[in-house]
Structure formats: structure tokens, C-alpha cells
Design an enzyme around this catalytic site. Sequence first.
Site, PDB file in Angstrom:
ATOM      1  N   LYS A  23       0.865  -1.183   0.000  1.00 43.18           N
ATOM      2  CA  LYS A  23       0.000   0.000   0.000  1.00 43.18           C
ATOM      3  C   LYS A  23       0.898   1.228   0.000  1.00 43.18           C
ATOM      4  CE  LYS A  23      -3.879   2.061   2.595  1.00 43.18           C
ATOM      5  NZ  LYS A  23      -4.784   1.913   3.761  1.00 43.18           N
ATOM      6  N   SER A  61      -9.838   2.146   2.905  1.00 48.33           N
ATOM      7  CA  SER A  61      -8.929   2.875   2.054  1.00 48.33           C
ATOM      8  C   SER A  61      -7.941   1.984   1.289  1.00 48.33           C
ATOM      9  CB  SER A  61      -8.151   3.882   2.894  1.00 48.33           C
ATOM     10  OG  SER A  61      -7.284   3.209   3.788  1.00 48.33           O
ATOM     11  N   SER A  67     -10.218  -0.221   7.037  1.00 46.20           N
ATOM     12  CA  SER A  67      -9.568  -0.054   5.725  1.00 46.20           C
ATOM     13  C   SER A  67      -8.871  -1.293   5.169  1.00 46.20           C
ATOM     14  CB  SER A  67      -8.570   1.102   5.783  1.00 46.20           C
ATOM     15  OG  SER A  67      -9.235   2.334   5.753  1.00 46.20           O
TER      16      SER A  67
END
Lengths: 95, 483
Positions: free
Chosen positions: B75, B150, B174
Site C-alpha cells: 500500500k 482505504s 480499511s
Amino acid sequence: MSLTADDVNKIAHLARLGIDSQDIESYTKDLSGMLDLMTQMSKLDTSGIEPMAHPLDQVQRLRADAVTEADQRAHFQALAPQVADGLYLVPKVIE
Amino acid sequence: MHTQSISQLAQSLRSGAFSSVELTRHYLQRIQAHQALNAYITVTEAQALEAAAVADQRLADGTATLLTGIPIAQKDIFCTLGVKTSCGSKMLDNFIAPYNATVVDNFNQAGAVSLGKLNMDEFAMGSSNETSFYGVVRNPWNPDTVPGGSSGGSAVAVAAGLAVAATGTDTGGSIRQPAALCGITGLKPTYGRVSRYGMIAYASSLDQGGPMARSAEDAAVLLQVMAGFDGKDSTSADLPVPDYLAALNQPLSGLKIGLPKEFFGEGLDSGVAEVIMAAVAEYRNLGAQVIEVSMPNLNLAIPAYYVIACAESSANLSRYDGVRFGHRCANPQDLTDLYTRSRGEGFGKEVKRRILMGTYALSAGYYDAYYLKAQKVRRLISQDFQQALAQVDVIMSPVTPTTAFGIGEKLADPIAMYLADIYTIAINLAGVPAMSIPAGLSGGLPVGLQLIGNHFSEARLLNIAHQYQQVTDWHTLTPPGFA
């Protein structure tokens, strides 16, 4: 609870956050909605409840007060928008 | 290749069926072919091939780990030395990280190959991956729907076979919510289990990194490398890391499952509820007992979360000032103008909303009514979990009230977006670990089952997830066109 455009401008100044004037109205509406949501908490009696700052109720770990890092100033300042002689440059503060 | 497990791939790398360089090329080609999903912000092709060649060397000389030569992706919230680390924001579009996050270091040491950096909501603030400066990410199950957020890019990369596995971070859901909406396995560990060093901060008392993978077994392999004490993170847990793979095969007979009635009330889509109850029935077949538990303060989790998360983010994001790194406005007139315009130009709308909300909640005269109150509510929610987890081994619930929603559908109404986080947010307030595992489809879209355990029970959660994945095949489903 409702905020005004004036309130939003004040908060934006506290946060040093530029907001386009045409967006003030939508922020005012959104923040007022968020505050309404948050105000739901006031319905709950929390007297005598200890606030929880850490999810495992732990305190910050301490370490010996010894130098552990090497100087990497040049390495880090390579990322800066403007530097001179190892200093970060900003617009003149004092004439 | 891209539907195999880490242990299958590791075996093929050892038998010589293919090399890590060949495997890495396969993934790089897939990333190229599926660019329309927008899962990656940065693809580090040259570094990946170089790391794969080193991995092949390690495989040959016998110093390889299970992850050596396995192509994963990070990420874009994890700082990666020499690679752009944007956190999904224009503010950090020019930020080349000067050091590695501990998680990145750990994967490098294990010999994993990093394919690049994955798209995400700006500063991890969002539940749809629509707030990214780099554009929306599309759900491979239906490109008109969101992948969740997210960690949307991470979930899509794994679901679409653009990485074997990925890292994510979870502040209010997330990891679990995008895992649920994309049909993969995601684990948010206990607060403090995985180092936050070099993981760009959103809300420091809630943030936690974790694995996103095709199965509980793969997630266990990743967590083994990610977890552990780190002196560079002052909230890192100084506890031994168990052998997660070894724990996977415990039988589940006698397992006590709690279903919190508040997680099955109004707002839960009937198709999602049906899938969850079928999964619970499957656990009964495996020998588990099911009882009802209660979380009386769940309804206040969202307000408490948004006060705490916004307050902490307003403090954390004050570091982006246009002086030391990140975006700086052109021709600043004075210092205030430099701060105000750099921040105004660098942050997107959702980030600004949360900074403003947090600034207000922490401002003089309002601190007690909002921040302190939210911390008291947080304790009550944490106590709810402790009471429930004293009666059962694991709590099960849906991850989301509905399957993936349409792109653009909730953008105009941020509050509606926040309310959809109802089943994931309380877990972060309590700091307990939780997983999302694929439990079926509703209307052709994936549904995630949430498993919630007590602090540091990751091995047990992975075991409970793995046993389900031994008798079901939902986790092996691939979105049409991505097999």
C-alpha cells in the site's frame, strides 16, 4: 448543532488550511452534519468513566537517553523545496 | 500462476517449474494488461526484476524463506526507500521516501519481490478509494462499483491477480471492508502487533498494518513476517510472535461463537445477512456452538471514531507545511500564506473535512465535549468487547451492511459513507484483531464474514478462518475475466 460560514473560516485559519471561497458553503453543511452525528454521544452518561487514550491502556515506552541516530541532514534535506547552507528557507518573517 | 497459494508458488520456485524472474514478469504483464483497474500508483518494474534475480540466487543457494521470490505489493502508505510514497495525495506526489518502513524492511529481508505501490484513499481517509489523488480504483467484480477503501488498490491487486498478496492498513476498517467488497482475506491485527514505523500516520491510536491475501494461509505467511516488536515504534507490542502457520490446523470442535444482535439490526441488507447466516451454519457443522452476545454501545462507535480519528489526523497532518518536504505553493507571500496555500492545494476535500473537524474538536472550549467524551465512549465500547469475549472465543458479524456500492453513489453525502463503516469501526476503538473472509456472493458481488477475537489472538482467528476455507471454496472464486 449548526456551524456558520464564519465558524468554518475561523477553523480553517486555526488549521492553516486554505479553503476556496466557493467551497465554504459545502464545508459548512458537511461539518454541521458531522457535528450532529457527534453530538449523539451527549445522550450517554459517562460520568465516572476513565477516558481511554490507548486501546491496550499502555503508557509510552521509554528508552535510555542516548544518541542512536547518525546525522542524515543532507539526505533528508534533499527532499526539501528550498534549502541553503543546511537550513530550510521560508519567506522572511522579521524585516 | 496467479491463482496459486504462496506455498504452491514456493514449491514451484523450488522444483524449478518457473523462476522468480518468470513469475515476476507474469505479474508485471498482468498489471500492464489491467491498468484500467487503477490498482497501482507506482510500478517498480526494474527493482522488481532485480529483486527477483536476487531471490532466484537465494533459492539456488538454499537461503530462501517461504516468501523469497514471491511478488507482493505495498500500500502506498508504507515508506519505501528511493520510491515515490504518495499516500494517495497530491501533497506527497513529489515525495521519494528517504527510508524504509519496518514492514518494507521485513519483506525485503524475507526476500519477497515488491511489484510496486498500491492505490488508496488519500491519507487512508475514505471507504471507497474515490478520494485518491490518482483516481478511483475499480472493483474487478464489477468495474462500475467501488473496491472499498482505504486499501482499495491492495484488495483489487489481490482479487484480480496483480500481486500474490499485499499489505494494507486499517484505522476504521480499511483492510477488512475492501477485502470484503473484493472477495479476499484481510486481517487487521491487534493494535501494536505490526510496527507503524514508516507507515504514514492518520490516527495514531487506531492505525494498524496487516496482510491482504487470497486465503487465511497466505495471510498467516505474511503476518509472520510483518508482526513483531520494533524499538522504532513507541507503541509496538513487546510480545513473542507465535507460529501462525502451525496454528492453522487446530480443529474447531467446541469453538464458541458470539453473534452480537446489534450487528444484525436495521440497515443490514437481507442478501448479506443470508450469506453470513449460511457461513455461521457452516461453523456449526464444524462443531462450533453459537450464542447471542450484546454490544450495547455500538451505536456510538461512529461518532466516537470520527471525533478521535479527525482529532488525531488534524494533529498528524500538521506536519505537511510546505517547508521540509511535500507540496509547496508557488511564490508564497509570507509564512502564513506558505502554510495555508501549500496545505490548501496539497490536500483533497475529504482530508480537509477531517482536518477541519478535528481542529474544531480539539479547539479551546470544545475539547471536553468532543475529544474527552469520545475517549470515554471508547472505554465503554472496549468494555463491551471484553464482556462479550469473556463468554465466547470469537465474535462473528458482517463486515459491511451491503455489497460494493456504485462509483459516485455516496460521494455527495459523506455522512452516509461514514455510517456504512458501522461494523468495522468499533474494533479499532477496542484495539482487538479482526478478519474479513469471503463467505459467498449476493447479487454476484462478494460478501465478507467478520471474525473478531481478543487482543493478540491472531493465530486463533487465522485458524478459524482456515478451517472454514478447508470446507468451502468462496475464497477461491475469481472475478469473471481474471482467472
